[in-house]
Structure formats: C-alpha cells, structure tokens
Design a protein around this motif. Structure first.
Motif, PDB file in Angstrom:
ATOM      1  N   ILE A 108      -7.127 -10.287  20.387  1.00 32.82           N
ATOM      2  CA  ILE A 108      -6.182 -10.398  19.263  1.00 32.82           C
ATOM      3  C   ILE A 108      -6.755  -9.727  18.023  1.00 32.82           C
ATOM      4  N   GLU A 109      -8.065  -9.931  17.776  1.00 31.52           N
ATOM      5  CA  GLU A 109      -8.674  -9.289  16.612  1.00 31.52           C
ATOM      6  C   GLU A 109      -8.645  -7.772  16.744  1.00 31.52           C
ATOM      7  N   ALA A 110      -8.915  -7.253  17.981  1.00 28.12           N
ATOM      8  CA  ALA A 110      -8.835  -5.802  18.188  1.00 28.12           C
ATOM      9  C   ALA A 110      -7.421  -5.290  17.951  1.00 28.12           C
ATOM     10  N   GLU A 111      -6.424  -6.063  18.470  1.00 27.44           N
ATOM     11  CA  GLU A 111      -5.028  -5.666  18.249  1.00 27.44           C
ATOM     12  C   GLU A 111      -4.685  -5.698  16.756  1.00 27.44           C
ATOM     13  N   ASN A 112      -5.192  -6.732  16.054  1.00 25.33           N
ATOM     14  CA  ASN A 112      -4.952  -6.795  14.609  1.00 25.33           C
ATOM     15  C   ASN A 112      -5.582  -5.610  13.893  1.00 25.33           C
ATOM     16  N   ALA A 113      -6.825  -5.248  14.311  1.00 26.17           N
ATOM     17  CA  ALA A 113      -7.469  -4.080  13.695  1.00 26.17           C
ATOM     18  C   ALA A 113      -6.669  -2.808  13.952  1.00 26.17           C
ATOM     19  N   ARG A 114      -6.181  -2.691  15.218  1.00 24.89           N
ATOM     20  CA  ARG A 114      -5.372  -1.499  15.542  1.00 24.89           C
ATOM     21  C   ARG A 114      -4.095  -1.465  14.710  1.00 24.89           C
ATOM     22  N   LEU A 115      -3.459  -2.645  14.554  1.00 26.57           N
ATOM     23  CA  LEU A 115      -2.225  -2.687  13.756  1.00 26.57           C
ATOM     24  C   LEU A 115      -2.509  -2.349  12.293  1.00 26.57           C
ATOM     25  N   HIS A 116      -3.639  -2.889  11.781  1.00 26.04           N
ATOM     26  CA  HIS A 116      -3.987  -2.563  10.391  1.00 26.04           C
ATOM     27  C   HIS A 116      -4.249  -1.064  10.235  1.00 26.04           C
ATOM     28  N   THR A 117      -4.935  -0.465  11.241  1.00 22.74           N
ATOM     29  CA  THR A 117      -5.191   0.982  11.187  1.00 22.74           C
ATOM     30  C   THR A 117      -3.893   1.766  11.214  1.00 22.74           C
ATOM     31  N   GLN A 118      -2.967   1.340  12.104  1.00 21.00           N
ATOM     32  CA  GLN A 118      -1.676   2.039  12.199  1.00 21.00           C
ATOM     33  C   GLN A 118      -0.878   1.893  10.907  1.00 21.00           C
ATOM     34  N   ILE A 119      -0.904   0.690  10.318  1.00 17.19           N
ATOM     35  CA  ILE A 119      -0.187   0.480   9.048  1.00 17.19           C
ATOM     36  C   ILE A 119      -0.797   1.345   7.946  1.00 17.19           C
ATOM     37  N   ALA A 120      -2.149   1.439   7.920  1.00 20.32           N
ATOM     38  CA  ALA A 120      -2.799   2.282   6.918  1.00 20.32           C
ATOM     39  C   ALA A 120      -2.409   3.746   7.093  1.00 20.32           C
ATOM     40  N   ALA A 121      -2.351   4.213   8.403  1.00 20.62           N
ATOM     41  CA  ALA A 121      -1.934   5.600   8.655  1.00 20.62           C
ATOM     42  C   ALA A 121      -0.503   5.839   8.197  1.00 20.62           C
ATOM     43  N   ILE A 122       0.373   4.843   8.457  1.00 24.19           N
ATOM     44  CA  ILE A 122       1.778   4.989   8.034  1.00 24.19           C
ATOM     45  C   ILE A 122       1.866   5.020   6.515  1.00 24.19           C
ATOM     46  N   GLU A 123       1.084   4.160   5.841  1.00 18.42           N
ATOM     47  CA  GLU A 123       1.104   4.169   4.378  1.00 18.42           C
ATOM     48  C   GLU A 123       0.573   5.489   3.828  1.00 18.42           C
ATOM     49  N   THR A 124      -0.490   6.056   4.477  1.00 20.98           N
ATOM     50  CA  THR A 124      -1.008   7.355   4.044  1.00 20.98           C
ATOM     51  C   THR A 124       0.038   8.448   4.215  1.00 20.98           C
ATOM     52  N   ALA A 125       0.721   8.441   5.408  1.00 18.52           N
ATOM     53  CA  ALA A 125       1.782   9.427   5.637  1.00 18.52           C
ATOM     54  C   ALA A 125       2.915   9.259   4.638  1.00 18.52           C
ATOM     55  N   SER A 126       3.225   7.985   4.300  1.00 16.09           N
ATOM     56  CA  SER A 126       4.286   7.738   3.320  1.00 16.09           C
ATOM     57  C   SER A 126       3.906   8.277   1.951  1.00 16.09           C
ATOM     58  N   ARG A 127       2.627   8.062   1.556  1.00 19.55           N
ATOM     59  CA  ARG A 127       2.185   8.597   0.266  1.00 19.55           C
ATOM     60  C   ARG A 127       2.217  10.128   0.264  1.00 19.55           C
ATOM     61  N   GLN A 128       1.778  10.740   1.384  1.00 20.00           N
ATOM     62  CA  GLN A 128       1.840  12.201   1.467  1.00 20.00           C
ATOM     63  C   GLN A 128       3.280  12.687   1.395  1.00 20.00           C
ATOM     64  N   PHE A 129       4.173  11.967   2.083  1.00 20.11           N
ATOM     65  CA  PHE A 129       5.579  12.357   2.042  1.00 20.11           C
ATOM     66  C   PHE A 129       6.138  12.237   0.622  1.00 20.11           C
ATOM     67  N   GLU A 130       5.772  11.145  -0.080  1.00 23.51           N
ATOM     68  CA  GLU A 130       6.244  10.985  -1.454  1.00 23.51           C
ATOM     69  C   GLU A 130       5.714  12.099  -2.345  1.00 23.51           C
ATOM     70  N   ALA A 131       4.428  12.499  -2.138  1.00 23.88           N
ATOM     71  CA  ALA A 131       3.872  13.599  -2.926  1.00 23.88           C
ATOM     72  C   ALA A 131       4.612  14.908  -2.629  1.00 23.88           C
ATOM     73  N   ALA A 132       4.875  15.172  -1.307  1.00 26.24           N
ATOM     74  CA  ALA A 132       5.616  16.382  -0.945  1.00 26.24           C
ATOM     75  C   ALA A 132       7.027  16.352  -1.511  1.00 26.24           C
ATOM     76  N   LEU A 133       7.638  15.154  -1.501  1.00 26.58           N
ATOM     77  CA  LEU A 133       8.982  15.026  -2.051  1.00 26.58           C
ATOM     78  C   LEU A 133       8.983  15.300  -3.552  1.00 26.58           C
ATOM     79  N   ALA A 134       7.981  14.752  -4.254  1.00 22.79           N
ATOM     80  CA  ALA A 134       7.901  14.999  -5.692  1.00 22.79           C
ATOM     81  C   ALA A 134       7.690  16.491  -5.976  1.00 22.79           C
ATOM     82  N   SER A 135       6.821  17.141  -5.145  1.00 21.03           N
ATOM     83  CA  SER A 135       6.596  18.578  -5.330  1.00 21.03           C
ATOM     84  C   SER A 135       7.872  19.372  -5.063  1.00 21.03           C
ATOM     85  N   ALA A 136       8.617  18.973  -3.991  1.00 22.64           N
ATOM     86  CA  ALA A 136       9.867  19.662  -3.685  1.00 22.64           C
ATOM     87  C   ALA A 136      10.897  19.473  -4.795  1.00 22.64           C
TER      88      ALA A 136
END
Length: 357
Positions: A108-136
């Motif tokens: 369960i802890e490994a799954e939680n770590a994986r979920l936290h990693t995936q959420i962090a990646a999604i948040e990073t992609a979201s921030r990059q998308f917001e930056a690209a959107l602002a630039s566009a």
C-alpha cells in the motif's frame, strides 16, 4: 519464553552458588542466578536429578506422596509442553499474519508513493501547460496588436493612394485643359493670321506685336506644361512607390492572416489541451479516491494487526499463568506437601490391622 539450550552443569553451578551463600536453591532462585533465563520445568528437572544424585531423593522415593509428586510433576511437565506448543503455534500464526500485514502495508505504501509520483507528474504537466497557454495567449495578443497596426497602416496607405490618384486625375485634367487651350489658341492664331494676311499691311506690325506677345504667353504656357509634366512624373513615381507599399502591406496582411490561422490552430490545440487537463483532473480525483480507499484499507489492516497483537498478549498472559501454576505446584511438592488419604485407603488400612490384646 524460556531460553533454549540450558545445560545441567549450569543449573548445578547456580545451585552450588546458592548453597554456598546459605540460600535455599528454589526454582525461582536458580532462574534468577542464571540471569532470568531457562525454562522453569527444565530447571526443576535438573534440580530433581541433582537432589537424587546427592541422595536426597532416595529417602522420598519409598513414600506414597513421592509417587503423587512424580505424577504431578509429569502432569505439570505435560501441561507446560502443551502450553509451549500452543504458544508456539499461536505465535507462528500471529507472526505469519503480521508478516502478511507488513507486506500488505508495504504494498500500500508503494502504491501510495506511485500515486503521489503520478500526481506530481500531472501537476508538473499542468503547470507546463499553463505556462504554454500563457505564452500562446501573449503571442496571440501581440499578433492581434500587430494585425490591428497593419490594418491601420493599410488603411492609411489606401487613403494616401486615393489622394494621390485624385491629385493625378486633377493634374491630368489641368494638362488636358492646357493642351485644349493651346490648340484653341493655335487655331485662333491661324485664323487670325489668315484674316490679317488679307488685311491691310498697316496692321502687320500690330499683328507681329500681338504674335510676339502670344509667343511669350506660349513660352509661359510651355513652362507651365513642363512644370506640370515634372509634377506628373513625380506623382507617378509616388504612385509607383505607393503601389509597392500597398503590395507590401497586402503581403504583410497575408502573413498576418496566416499567423491568425496559426493562432486559430493554437487555440484549437489549447482546447484539446484543456480537455486533456480536465481528463487529468478527473484522473487525479480518481487517484485521490483510490488513495483514500487504500488509506482506509490500511487503517482496517492496522486494526486487525492490533487485534492480533492483543490476542498474542492474551496468549502470553495465559502461558505465564500456567507457568506460575506449575511453579506453585512444584514448590508445594518441593516443600514436602502430603495429600490427605482417601476414605477407601483409610478403611483398608483399618481392616488390615489386628485388634490389641
């Protein structure tokens, strides 16, 4: 649990040390002397063997109470062995369940770590998308401003072109009027010369004077025509330059329209990215629900683990109580406890005796 591998020589040394200090070598005293290690049953067995070797046990073997003592000791040994077996079995089961619970918690802890990693990646992609959107959006704003400026410049050039065209037409009209006037003057002069040729010779001088005056006027008109021709050439050059500027503005406008099309494509991509972001957000919500479910399952397993630990503590308490009962029985036997004979034994003894004489 008692320490395994206890030797008879160790019990003998502890017993001799107690006797040397003038203390009674009981089971608890010997166990304390050994450092609170060793099974009490094993210590009692070795003490009894040492007493038998010293000749103490030979005096008690002949009595009925010794047989009962031996029976109680065997019973206590059997109870202790069964308690040890039950305790070991329960301990093994509890330890196996604890290992399973630990493995499940690690998973369960490994799954939680994986979920936290995936959420962090999604948040990073979201921030990059917001930056690209602002630039566009910033690029779209710049292109919109540039397009408006180009439109204003094109309108200004069109207005200047219309003004130049009107000025050119005015100049052409003036030039045509001058030509018409010159032609009319030439016809009038010809007619006048033909008429004056028939007139009297006295008017020749007047006609010549008028001709000179007309020539002077014609020279002035020719100068005006030359000036008008120069202005026409200059305006034609300006018109050519204006047409080139208009073509340049049209090319710029075409590039602006192409850029607008590209911005429309960017806006469409932005819509797709927005849809993807919404899907990512729904995925994040689903992952958070899974995380909450995993945490609930972890709490449930932790509760089960606490129940198992409580059961283990209860089993240990029960085993300790059994050991205390065995020790009490052994101490009673060691102090020479004699059970009361039963009613059948007393009657048989009375029948076997002879009456006094």
């Amino acid at each position: 649990m008692a320490r395994s591998g206890l030797y008879k020589s160790e019990v003998q040394k502890a017993r001799e040390a107690l006797l040397a200090r003038g203390q009674r070598p009981s089971i608890d005293a010997v166990r304390i002397e050994l450092g609170n290690t060793g099974s009490k049953t094993t210590i009692h067995k070795y003490l009894r063997e040492l007493e038998e070797e010293d000749g103490i046990g030979e005096q008690k073997r002949a009595s009925l109470s010794e047989a009962l003592t031996d029976l109680v000791q065997r019973l206590a040994t059997r109870i202790q062995e069964e308690a040890d077996e039950q305790y070991a079995a329960r301990t093994n089961v509890i330890e196996a369940k604890a290992v399973e619970q630990q493995a499940a918690m690690q998973s369960i802890e490994a799954e939680n770590a994986r979920l936290h990693t995936q959420i962090a990646a999604i948040e990073t992609a979201s921030r990059q998308f917001e930056a690209a959107l602002a630039s566009a959006q910033e690029a779209l704003s710049r292109e919109t401003i540039a397009r408006q400026l180009a439109k204003q410049e094109a309108n200004s050039l069109s207005q200047r072109l219309a003004e130049n065209e009107a000025h050119r037409r005015s100049l052409e009209e003036k030039h045509q009027h001058a030509r018409d006037a010159l032609e009319h003057y030439r016809l009038a002069a010809k007619e006048q010369r033909e008429a004056e040729s028939r007139r009297h010779e006295l008017q020749v001088q007047q006609l010549q004077a008028e001709l000179r005056q007309a020539n002077q006027t014609l020279v002035g008109k020719n100068d005006e025509i030359t000036i008008l021709n120069r202005d026409g050439a200059r305006f034609m050059a300006e018109l050519t330059h204006t047409r080139q500027a208009v073509r340049t503005a049209e090319e710029n406008a075409k590039r602006q329209f192409d850029e607008i099309d590209r911005l429309h494509a960017i806006q469409s991509a932005y819509g797709q990215l927005s849809d993807q972001m919404i899907e990512h957000q729904s995925r994040v919500a689903e992952l958070q629900n899974q995380l909450a479910s995993s945490l609930g399952e972890q709490d449930k397993q932790s509760s089960q683990l606490r129940n198992l630990e409580l059961a283990l503590a209860q089993a240990r308490t029960q085993v300790d109580m059994q050991e205390k009962m065995n020790v009490q029985l052994q101490e009673l036997l060691a102090t020479g406890y004699r059970p009361m004979p039963s009613h059948s034994q007393s009657s048989s003894q009375s029948q076997g005796e002879l009456p006094p004489r």
